[in-house]
Write a protein that holds these residues in place. Sequence first.
Motif, PDB file in Angstrom:
ATOM      1  N   GLY A 258       0.816  -1.207   0.000  1.00 46.49           N
ATOM      2  CA  GLY A 258       0.000   0.000   0.000  1.00 46.49           C
ATOM      3  C   GLY A 258       0.848   1.254   0.000  1.00 46.49           C
ATOM      4  O   GLY A 258       0.544   2.238  -0.667  1.00 46.49           O
ATOM      5  N   THR A 259       1.961   1.208   0.763  1.00 51.72           N
ATOM      6  CA  THR A 259       2.846   2.377   0.805  1.00 51.72           C
ATOM      7  C   THR A 259       3.454   2.626  -0.556  1.00 51.72           C
ATOM      8  O   THR A 259       3.530   3.767  -1.028  1.00 51.72           O
ATOM      9  CB  THR A 259       3.958   2.151   1.843  1.00 51.72           C
ATOM     10  N   MET A 260       3.887   1.532  -1.223  1.00 47.48           N
ATOM     11  CA  MET A 260       4.525   1.708  -2.526  1.00 47.48           C
ATOM     12  C   MET A 260       3.495   2.112  -3.584  1.00 47.48           C
ATOM     13  O   MET A 260       3.826   2.825  -4.530  1.00 47.48           O
ATOM     14  CB  MET A 260       5.223   0.417  -2.947  1.00 47.48           C
ATOM     15  N   SER A 261       2.274   1.651  -3.436  1.00 45.07           N
ATOM     16  CA  SER A 261       1.249   1.976  -4.441  1.00 45.07           C
ATOM     17  C   SER A 261       1.036   3.481  -4.521  1.00 45.07           C
ATOM     18  O   SER A 261       0.813   4.034  -5.603  1.00 45.07           O
ATOM     19  CB  SER A 261      -0.063   1.276  -4.108  1.00 45.07           C
ATOM     20  N   ALA A 262       1.083   4.146  -3.348  1.00 49.69           N
ATOM     21  CA  ALA A 262       0.912   5.604  -3.357  1.00 49.69           C
ATOM     22  C   ALA A 262       2.027   6.259  -4.157  1.00 49.69           C
ATOM     23  O   ALA A 262       1.789   7.205  -4.920  1.00 49.69           O
ATOM     24  CB  ALA A 262       0.894   6.128  -1.922  1.00 49.69           C
ATOM     25  N   SER A 263       3.273   5.745  -3.961  1.00 47.82           N
ATOM     26  CA  SER A 263       4.383   6.329  -4.717  1.00 47.82           C
ATOM     27  C   SER A 263       4.265   5.999  -6.193  1.00 47.82           C
ATOM     28  O   SER A 263       4.530   6.849  -7.064  1.00 47.82           O
ATOM     29  CB  SER A 263       5.713   5.778  -4.169  1.00 47.82           C
ATOM     30  N   ILE A 264       3.851   4.749  -6.511  1.00 53.97           N
ATOM     31  CA  ILE A 264       3.786   4.341  -7.916  1.00 53.97           C
ATOM     32  C   ILE A 264       2.681   5.101  -8.647  1.00 53.97           C
ATOM     33  O   ILE A 264       2.809   5.451  -9.821  1.00 53.97           O
ATOM     34  CB  ILE A 264       3.570   2.821  -7.993  1.00 53.97           C
ATOM     35  N   SER A 265       1.555   5.393  -7.964  1.00 54.63           N
ATOM     36  CA  SER A 265       0.473   6.141  -8.616  1.00 54.63           C
ATOM     37  C   SER A 265       0.976   7.523  -9.047  1.00 54.63           C
ATOM     38  O   SER A 265       0.611   8.026 -10.103  1.00 54.63           O
ATOM     39  CB  SER A 265      -0.720   6.277  -7.657  1.00 54.63           C
ATOM     40  N   HIS A 266       1.878   8.090  -8.170  1.00 56.00           N
ATOM     41  CA  HIS A 266       2.453   9.385  -8.533  1.00 56.00           C
ATOM     42  C   HIS A 266       3.339   9.238  -9.766  1.00 56.00           C
ATOM     43  O   HIS A 266       3.342  10.104 -10.667  1.00 56.00           O
ATOM     44  CB  HIS A 266       3.247   9.934  -7.349  1.00 56.00           C
TER      45      HIS A 266
ATOM     46  N   ASP B 296      15.577   0.855 -10.501  1.00 58.82           N
ATOM     47  CA  ASP B 296      14.166   0.498 -10.368  1.00 58.82           C
ATOM     48  C   ASP B 296      13.686   0.671  -8.930  1.00 58.82           C
ATOM     49  O   ASP B 296      12.573   1.154  -8.678  1.00 58.82           O
ATOM     50  CB  ASP B 296      13.951  -0.947 -10.809  1.00 58.82           C
ATOM     51  N   ALA B 297      14.518   0.266  -7.962  1.00 59.27           N
ATOM     52  CA  ALA B 297      14.125   0.410  -6.565  1.00 59.27           C
ATOM     53  C   ALA B 297      14.024   1.884  -6.176  1.00 59.27           C
ATOM     54  O   ALA B 297      13.124   2.289  -5.427  1.00 59.27           O
ATOM     55  CB  ALA B 297      15.133  -0.317  -5.667  1.00 59.27           C
ATOM     56  N   LEU B 298      14.961   2.694  -6.675  1.00 61.13           N
ATOM     57  CA  LEU B 298      14.897   4.139  -6.387  1.00 61.13           C
ATOM     58  C   LEU B 298      13.644   4.763  -6.991  1.00 61.13           C
ATOM     59  O   LEU B 298      13.055   5.693  -6.415  1.00 61.13           O
ATOM     60  CB  LEU B 298      16.149   4.835  -6.917  1.00 61.13           C
ATOM     61  N   ALA B 299      13.241   4.255  -8.161  1.00 65.76           N
ATOM     62  CA  ALA B 299      12.028   4.801  -8.795  1.00 65.76           C
ATOM     63  C   ALA B 299      10.798   4.522  -7.939  1.00 65.76           C
ATOM     64  O   ALA B 299       9.855   5.326  -7.904  1.00 65.76           O
ATOM     65  CB  ALA B 299      11.867   4.192 -10.186  1.00 65.76           C
ATOM     66  N   LEU B 300      10.767   3.369  -7.238  1.00 62.33           N
ATOM     67  CA  LEU B 300       9.614   3.030  -6.421  1.00 62.33           C
ATOM     68  C   LEU B 300       9.466   3.970  -5.224  1.00 62.33           C
ATOM     69  O   LEU B 300       8.356   4.187  -4.732  1.00 62.33           O
ATOM     70  CB  LEU B 300       9.719   1.580  -5.942  1.00 62.33           C
ATOM     71  N   VAL B 301      10.570   4.496  -4.717  1.00 61.70           N
ATOM     72  CA  VAL B 301      10.502   5.372  -3.530  1.00 61.70           C
ATOM     73  C   VAL B 301      10.825   6.806  -3.886  1.00 61.70           C
ATOM     74  O   VAL B 301      11.055   7.638  -2.997  1.00 61.70           O
ATOM     75  CB  VAL B 301      11.478   4.861  -2.443  1.00 61.70           C
ATOM     76  N   ALA B 302      10.875   7.116  -5.204  1.00 61.27           N
ATOM     77  CA  ALA B 302      11.306   8.461  -5.607  1.00 61.27           C
ATOM     78  C   ALA B 302      10.356   9.531  -5.069  1.00 61.27           C
ATOM     79  O   ALA B 302      10.791  10.571  -4.554  1.00 61.27           O
ATOM     80  CB  ALA B 302      11.395   8.528  -7.133  1.00 61.27           C
TER      81      ALA B 302
END
Length: 604
Positions: free
Chosen positions: A372-380, A451-457
């Motif tokens: 759920g935490t990553m989904s918020a970042s990925i939606s952005h 790729d990992a940095l993109a998930l938490v960018a």
Amino acid sequence: MPKSPHLPKRPRWSSLLLLALGLTLLLIPLRYAAQHYYEAQLAEQNGQTLDLYVANLLGTLRRYEVLPDLLGDLPVLRHALEGQGDGSAQDAASQMLEDIRQRTGADVIYLMQDDGTCLSSSNYRQPDSFVGRDFSFRPYYKAAMQGQPGRFFGLGTTSSKRGYYFAAAVRDGARAIGVVVVKVDLDSAERLWGNAPEQLLVTDDLGVVILTSHDAWRFRATHPLDERQREQVNANRPYPTTNPAPLTLVPGDWLTQTRNLDEVGWTARILAPREMVERQVRSALYVGAATLLALLLLLVVMTLRRRHFIERLALDARAKRDLELSVEERTRDLQTLNARLQQEVHDREQAQRELMRAQDEAVQAGKLSALGTMSASISHELNQPLAAIRSYTENAVVLLDHDRLDDARGNLKLIGELTTRMANIIAHLKAYARGARRAPESVVLQGALEDALALVAARRRAMQVELIRDLPDAPLWVQAGETRLRQIISNLLSNALDALAEKTSTRRLWLTTSIDERGVTLILRDNGPGFSSEALARAHEPFFTTKATAQGLGLGLAICDNLLRTLGGHLHLSNHGDGGAEVRLYLLHGKPGVASVPQEEVRG
């Protein structure tokens, strides 16, 4: 209670003495058998040794047997005989004889005139040269002049050295004009025997020792010489004395074997000291006596052990009865305890199954929370390419209306790249959500890190965390799976951002690498509060966390550590000297290559 077994009577010493005497008498046939065996063995061994020596001696003599006949046909030697008095012809013949001697290994080669005077010799340069000496008294000269093969053993009249002489006449038609002689050194044949305990004797046709391994026996007669034989010795002078001393050997002290050398009229003998056999016979008797003594002692010991064994049976019978009573009582107690233990095991197995089910549910809950935490970042992250796609699409319509096809084609290419980027983000999220993993493969570390940095960018920019990277430009190939490696790195980055959330001042995150012969190390460091001593000791334990219950379940580092170990690496946690936490990911080297094609993912 069973009756005690009947105890045997103690053995009488007189019986043991009679038994020992009977066993001792067995040594007499043992001695004769051993003596016969070792004498036969020694005879066989010495026979083979003597045959080998005789073959070597005859081979040495045969090598030079035809040499005088061959040399008699050489033009240089015939020229020296025909031109007697010509010094240059004699020197040329001597030089040739010296060359032939060096090549063949003969002792001396010389050429005599028909009157027995030495005309040329291979030792013409030496002080004891044969040139000019008269050898007409030698038997080999007389036999050669008569047209017979010249054969003779004797001492050299000049060198006093033993040798065997081969002679052949040089003929001019039917007339003998000279004699060629080859002398063979026999000292080397004697030295071949070495320092063995067996002694060697080679006697000539007169029974005089000419070759021996025992210096005191040399030139001694094995039997008295008659008058004719003594006259022959005086005429031919083959020995250093004209009256050889007798050789006296005690027959009982030696085991003798004989071989006749019919070609030269010699006899070879090998004499082995009988003490060699007696020593081995004594050893066999010692071994036999020791064996018989051991058998006697074994018999005594077995008799005593039998008595002790019967006594022990009686004691065991009494102990067995007491043990049976004790076992019956103990069995009842064990049955009661066994029933109680089975119930306890059943209860523990039930509790273990419930615990494992609770752990599985907690792990899945933790993953969904992180998802759920990553989904918020990925939606952005997805909103940006979607907005760009909309803009490129509207722009492409305008460009098509103005027939700007190349520009419109460029916009479509950019739209395709943005679509690929969105598919990759969704694929990463899908793989993480269902726990997929891949078989070990070689991947580029920088790609997984990006790729990992993109998930938490989005979260990092929102927290205003400064990212400091010191990574090489060349690809770092490591042994991993792309999905698992992204999952590990993104989890560690999320933990670092959680720690930096507690810091109010400047927030920094460092990413560096180090390379050695074993693998590649990715170092993640932050300037947060760092790890406590308890966290360092228990960070790898499942369900241990320093966060509030609502923020985490304590499974992130444990999952990362387990995933790394399946890849052949490991995870190390520590505090940096300048403050903050430092996490090291040790990964094995992968095989360099092109970007790998993703393999089919399998359920974890």
